[in-house]
Design an enzyme around this catalytic site. Structure first.
Site, PDB file in Angstrom:
ATOM      1  CE1 TYR A 169       5.479   3.216  -6.399  1.00 34.17           C
ATOM      2  CE2 TYR A 169       3.712   2.984  -8.010  1.00 34.17           C
ATOM      3  CZ  TYR A 169       4.791   3.684  -7.500  1.00 34.17           C
ATOM      4  OH  TYR A 169       5.183   4.866  -8.096  1.00 34.17           O
ATOM      5  CG  HIS A 226      -2.148   0.208  11.248  1.00 38.23           C
ATOM      6  ND1 HIS A 226      -2.460   0.881  12.402  1.00 38.23           N
ATOM      7  CD2 HIS A 226      -3.121  -0.723  11.084  1.00 38.23           C
ATOM      8  CE1 HIS A 226      -3.580   0.373  12.912  1.00 38.23           C
ATOM      9  NE2 HIS A 226      -4.000  -0.606  12.133  1.00 38.23           N
ATOM     10  N   GLY A 273      -2.363   8.034   1.362  1.00 42.93           N
ATOM     11  CA  GLY A 273      -1.117   8.080   0.604  1.00 42.93           C
ATOM     12  C   GLY A 273      -1.066   9.169  -0.457  1.00 42.93           C
ATOM     13  CD  GLU A 322     -27.522  20.834   6.234  1.00 45.79           C
ATOM     14  OE1 GLU A 322     -27.524  21.529   7.239  1.00 45.79           O
ATOM     15  OE2 GLU A 322     -28.533  20.625   5.533  1.00 45.79           O
ATOM     16  CB  SER A 347     -29.352  29.391  12.706  1.00 42.68           C
ATOM     17  OG  SER A 347     -29.853  28.115  13.111  1.00 42.68           O
TER      18      SER A 347
HETATM   19  P1  NAD Z   1      -3.189  -0.698  -0.286  1.00 44.46           P
HETATM   20  O1  NAD Z   1      -4.437  -1.440  -0.081  1.00 44.46           O
HETATM   21  O2  NAD Z   1      -3.241   0.595  -1.011  1.00 44.46           O
HETATM   22  O3  NAD Z   1      -2.245  -1.709  -1.058  1.00 44.46           O
HETATM   23  C1  NAD Z   1      -0.909  -1.954  -0.892  1.00 44.46           C
HETATM   24  C2  NAD Z   1      -0.265  -2.682  -2.044  1.00 44.46           C
HETATM   25  O4  NAD Z   1       0.092  -3.983  -1.603  1.00 44.46           O
HETATM   26  C3  NAD Z   1      -1.049  -2.957  -3.309  1.00 44.46           C
HETATM   27  O5  NAD Z   1      -1.106  -1.862  -4.168  1.00 44.46           O
HETATM   28  C4  NAD Z   1      -0.174  -4.040  -3.917  1.00 44.46           C
HETATM   29  O6  NAD Z   1       1.005  -3.456  -4.494  1.00 44.46           O
HETATM   30  C5  NAD Z   1       0.260  -4.834  -2.712  1.00 44.46           C
HETATM   31  N1  NAD Z   1      -0.501  -6.081  -2.450  1.00 44.46           N
HETATM   32  C6  NAD Z   1      -1.847  -6.213  -2.256  1.00 44.46           C
HETATM   33  N2  NAD Z   1      -2.169  -7.492  -1.981  1.00 44.46           N
HETATM   34  C7  NAD Z   1      -1.004  -8.178  -1.986  1.00 44.46           C
HETATM   35  C8  NAD Z   1      -0.675  -9.538  -1.762  1.00 44.46           C
HETATM   36  N3  NAD Z   1      -1.619 -10.461  -1.490  1.00 44.46           N
HETATM   37  N4  NAD Z   1       0.634  -9.887  -1.837  1.00 44.46           N
HETATM   38  C9  NAD Z   1       1.596  -8.979  -2.120  1.00 44.46           C
HETATM   39  N5  NAD Z   1       1.327  -7.671  -2.358  1.00 44.46           N
HETATM   40  C10 NAD Z   1       0.050  -7.284  -2.284  1.00 44.46           C
HETATM   41  O7  NAD Z   1      -2.490  -0.480   1.146  1.00 44.46           O
HETATM   42  P2  NAD Z   1      -2.306   0.880   1.960  1.00 44.46           P
HETATM   43  O8  NAD Z   1      -3.643   1.482   2.229  1.00 44.46           O
HETATM   44  O9  NAD Z   1      -1.233   1.689   1.341  1.00 44.46           O
HETATM   45  O10 NAD Z   1      -1.807   0.292   3.363  1.00 44.46           O
HETATM   46  C11 NAD Z   1      -0.463  -0.079   3.585  1.00 44.46           C
HETATM   47  C12 NAD Z   1      -0.146   0.106   5.059  1.00 44.46           C
HETATM   48  O11 NAD Z   1      -0.234   1.489   5.389  1.00 44.46           O
HETATM   49  C13 NAD Z   1      -1.116  -0.606   6.003  1.00 44.46           C
HETATM   50  O12 NAD Z   1      -0.377  -1.057   7.106  1.00 44.46           O
HETATM   51  C14 NAD Z   1      -2.069   0.502   6.418  1.00 44.46           C
HETATM   52  O13 NAD Z   1      -2.684   0.276   7.676  1.00 44.46           O
HETATM   53  C15 NAD Z   1      -1.121   1.663   6.487  1.00 44.46           C
HETATM   54  N6  NAD Z   1      -1.734   2.988   6.381  1.00 44.46           N
HETATM   55  C16 NAD Z   1      -2.562   3.280   5.348  1.00 44.46           C
HETATM   56  C17 NAD Z   1      -3.085   4.541   5.226  1.00 44.46           C
HETATM   57  C18 NAD Z   1      -3.957   4.897   4.045  1.00 44.46           C
HETATM   58  O14 NAD Z   1      -4.369   6.036   3.979  1.00 44.46           O
HETATM   59  N7  NAD Z   1      -4.260   4.047   3.110  1.00 44.46           N
HETATM   60  C19 NAD Z   1      -2.762   5.538   6.156  1.00 44.46           C
HETATM   61  C20 NAD Z   1      -1.875   5.224   7.191  1.00 44.46           C
HETATM   62  C21 NAD Z   1      -1.359   3.947   7.284  1.00 44.46           C
END
Ligand code: NAD
Ligand code: MG
Length: 336
Positions: A22, A105, A131, A228, A249
């Site tokens: 989450y 991803h 997100g 910038e 410019s």
């Molecule tokens: P995040 O770092 O925001 O965290 C995800 C959640 O995972 C945490 O809030 C927690 O609920 C849980 N968590 C963390 N460590 C844990 C553990 N050891 N065991 C169990 N649960 C745990 O992650 P995110 O950035 O939302 O990334 C999630 C996926 O989405 C990844 O595959 C990422 O590459 C992909 N993604 C992210 C973005 C972005 O903007 N952040 C964009 C596109 C894709």
């Protein structure tokens, strides 16, 4: 022009969807799915800080194994470096036969870290945005573009299922592009290494150091080479390179057109090709995984060193100053 998919069939998501994690993506997917009428459960670690937040948002929260049990689709939205362990310990043993596994991803699947059994669809819906934007735009009636891919099509229906999920989280409103796990993973890693994060930060820092070494004031160097950047990138985002060049410019434009290729010359392109090769042949992934397994010794040291660079202190001072007096506020500041 690639085919843009606008709409999936939401009826395909007629079972439970378990959103695991989450964080940035997890909260946005869970809430958007729920608001699209999908039956969602959030799966979290016991004791997770996010547990209360998800419940307050009106979502059902369970421990990861319980959320996975009975789910038609399991969306793995954990940080990439913890996904393998959680998948093997808590997700895989509880997957229903035929349940689909979804990623945002491609890293773990593409590099063979996670291999769901042959009976499971393995799909990706990767919103091209952080997100909080995915949620914000959805609430405003809009959406974030998304990449959709299939790594394993056990049902014969995996792509349509992914399109349905992408539609439910709002990506259909902005358009969904079909890709592969390889293309998404490799281009994403290349972009962040060569251009977006690695390349651009190193370029800004090298420019800053060049001016400071030549005796210019650090504040002036920071202003020119780092602060910038946002103004220029905003113009490019709005209307492309030519729109940016139209706004600066003629002096700046002449310098840009005659000197840009001198800085980013064939030698830089050769290095970029080498980085891309290291991504494609898996050596970057192997290095990263080994670093993770060793407890991140190099990563931690590099992070600490970067945070201590004088450029960070100058930036902080200028931001503080901007807060007090508006000296670096955008309005007071044109592009020269
Ligand atoms: P995040 O770092 O925001 O965290 C995800 C959640 O995972 C945490 O809030 C927690 O609920 C849980 N968590 C963390 N460590 C844990 C553990 N050891 N065991 C169990 N649960 C745990 O992650 P995110 O950035 O939302 O990334 C999630 C996926 O989405 C990844 O595959 C990422 O590459 C992909 N993604 C992210 C973005 C972005 O903007 N952040 C964009 C596109 C894709
Ligand atoms: Mg990335």
């Amino acid at each position: 022009m690639a085919t843009v998919h606008r709409e999936g069939n939401l009826d395909l998501l007629n079972g439970k969807v378990a959103v695991i994690g989450y964080g940035s993506q997890g909260h946005a997917h869970a809430l958007n799915l729920r608001d699209s009428g999908v039956d969602v459960e959030v799966g979290l670690r016991l004791g997770s800080d996010s547990w209360a937040a998800a419940e307050e948002a009106g979502l059902t929260v369970k421990a990861i194994p319980a959320a996975v049990q009975g789910a038609q689709l399991v969306a793995i939205l954990l940080p990439d470096h913890v996904q393998k362990g959680v998948f093997e310990r808590e997700i895989e043993p509880n997957l229903e036969p035929g349940a689909a596994v979804l990623f945002a991803h491609g890293f773990n699947v593409h590099f063979g870290e996670i291999k769901p059994g042959a009976g499971h669809d393995v799909v990706m819906v990767a919103p091209k945005g952080p997100g909080h934007r995915v949620r914000q735009l959805f609430e405003a009636g809009a959406g974030t573009p998304g990449l959709v891919a299939v790594a394993q099509d056990a049902s014969g229906n995996a792509f349509d299922l992914a399109l349905a999920y992408g539609t439910a989280i709002g990506c259909g409103r902005a358009g969904m592009l079909a890709t592969t796990f390889a293309e998404e993973t490799e281009s994403d890693l290349f972009g962040e290494q060569a251009v977006l994060c690695g390349g651009v930060c190193a370029l800004m820092q090298a420019g800053y150091e060049t001016l400071v070494d030549a005796g210019y004031q650090p504040e002036i160097a920071y202003y020119e080479c780092i602060n910038e950047m946002k103004l220029i990138v905003d113009l490019i985002y709005e209307g492309g390179f030519s729109y940016m060049r139209h706004s600066i410019s003629d002096v700046a434009e002449y310098g840009d057109l005659t000197r840009g290729q001198v800085i980013v010359d064939e030698h830089v392109k050769t290095t970029m090709k080498k980085l891309l090769e290291d991504i494609r042949n898996g050596s970057f992934a192997r290095e990263l995984i080994a670093e993770e397994d060793a407890g991140r010794p190099r990563f931690t040291a590099l992070r600490r060193m970067a945070a201590k660079h004088p450029v960070e202190q100058v930036g902080q001072e200028l931001r503080d100053l901007a807060g007090r007096e508006g000296l670096l506020g955008q309005e007071a500041h044109g592009v020269h």
